[in-house]
Design an enzyme around this catalytic site. Sequence first.
Site, PDB file in Angstrom:
ATOM      1  N   TRP A 409      32.883  53.803  44.808  1.00 25.75           N
ATOM      2  CA  TRP A 409      32.484  53.195  43.549  1.00 25.75           C
ATOM      3  C   TRP A 409      31.236  53.844  42.968  1.00 25.75           C
ATOM      4  CZ3 TRP A 409      35.870  50.592  41.006  1.00 25.75           C
ATOM      5  CH2 TRP A 409      36.853  49.861  41.668  1.00 25.75           C
ATOM      6  N   ASN A 411      30.844  57.169  42.933  1.00 23.81           N
ATOM      7  CA  ASN A 411      31.116  58.561  42.591  1.00 23.81           C
ATOM      8  C   ASN A 411      32.356  58.778  41.740  1.00 23.81           C
ATOM      9  OD1 ASN A 411      29.153  60.424  44.331  1.00 23.81           O
ATOM     10  ND2 ASN A 411      29.719  58.657  45.574  1.00 23.81           N
ATOM     11  N   HIS A 450      36.552  43.718  34.327  1.00 25.68           N
ATOM     12  CA  HIS A 450      37.952  43.985  34.652  1.00 25.68           C
ATOM     13  C   HIS A 450      38.849  42.832  34.208  1.00 25.68           C
ATOM     14  CE1 HIS A 450      36.510  47.342  37.108  1.00 25.68           C
ATOM     15  NE2 HIS A 450      37.760  47.732  37.224  1.00 25.68           N
TER      16      HIS A 450
END
Length: 520
Positions: A409, A411, A450
């Site tokens: 999370w 990168n 989300h």
Amino acid sequence: MSERAEMKGPVTRRRRTTITGSGPVKQANGSKSHDAGEKPPQSPGAEAKTDVVSMHPSNGKPDREMGASEQQLPHSPSRKHMSVVEEFNERLSCHVLQESLLSSASGYSNYRGILNWCVVMLVLSNARLFLENIIKYGILVDPIQVVSLFLKDPYSWPAACLIIASNVFILATLYTERRLAVGTISQRTGGILHIFNLTSILIFPAATVLTLTSMTPVGGILSLGAYSILFLKLYSYQDTNRWCRQIRQMKAKRLTRSYSCPSVAQSNGSAVQSHVSYPGNLTHRDMYYFVFAPTLCYQLNFPRSRRIRIRFLMRRLFEMLFFMQLLVGLIQQWMVPTIQNSMKPFQEMDFSRMVERLLKLAVPNHLIWLIFFYWFFHSCLNFVAELLQFGDRQFYKDWWNSETVTYFWSNWNIPVYKWCLRHFYKPMLRKGVNKFLARTAVFLMSAFFHEYLVSVPLKMFRPWAFMGMMAQVPLAWFVGRFLNGNYGNAAVWISLIIGQPVAVLMYVHDYYVIHYGSTT
């Protein structure tokens, strides 16, 4: 002297040296004795045959050395003419102390052939699935149907109009910052105006999507995605300008590196641009450059490239068009039939069939996700960055090598990671919040967005995306605590391959039941 005698004892013994040539044979010291110090004559036509075989005193193995005559002669024969002893020794000795290549102790790391084999097997297996899909369903790709996903009425463009209306919030932020810079409104009043403006950015598009019947789910996702990006950008804009006002209040002559970006010549040493300082950055040009730039974090002076590379731009444009068509085709041809066939097992709660459909959906879903990643984070963002001469092109790192969930999370989406680190995580640490709670708060905010981007466009509120993101917290703890190296990397890949299809099937099932359940 016999060959067997030469192989015995730790003392090095030299064989008799025979010199053949046109001239008379002489010893190196002028005598005719054959001792160890003799040297052959340096005649051009001379040919030396010297072989020295010694027994190593520690391990008893023969130790071969080249004779002095062969070292000195410039025209000595190659090693093809090895002695009989050396040839027999090579025949007898064929084993060495060594590990198998696949053992970790061997230190071998060149698995390129195995990687190529995996790619070939992946292509063949997916080609079989694609051929099976074509035989079973025929050609399902329909460009007209793609247009209907965005528009219900060709004369009504609600998503585009909603995105254009976002300029109101952009200008409101800019004018509020201008009033704060000249001191016509107080810091408290400016903070209240910013809170009201940022809250409206999230509420206004959601209310519009929920009330307009002409808004399609895909159009709603696009418009809400644009407003979510704008929310993060404008929050960073007002936050950075607030830091600049604090610096100015401390009567600093120039902005420090901690609170503002250095000039372009200091940051990348390429293009020489004029250095902008606060409040000279509060212009329409600067604001809209930041709005369209492929970043979420505002700074007064962005690193800039020297020129626009036309070939690079055209390659990225071709990739954008090609992969977009590929994504649409894979969704229509491969993913939609699989989802439709998965509804009956979910309704009947047939667990074995549900697992089979889940695994069948995992392959096209994951392939589409990987193509989307390359399309958006590499092709699209690099296209925009090249067009705007934006210098910072690190939109992702090597997330595919992630051995922990946290590393993944951090990168795979660098713009969002930078924003969370700069405007959310570090401010919480400065206020005394411990790292675990701050990290959990970051996942909580990500879970909200989300769910916001899925439930509102579908006009149904289900917690599946929110729960999926919050499940990353215990998963990150478990993988970081008990799994290391390749096992951790495998756990990350499994969570990506299996986790997303579960959320997709849950939302599609609920959407199918709500909208089409009464007709079946």
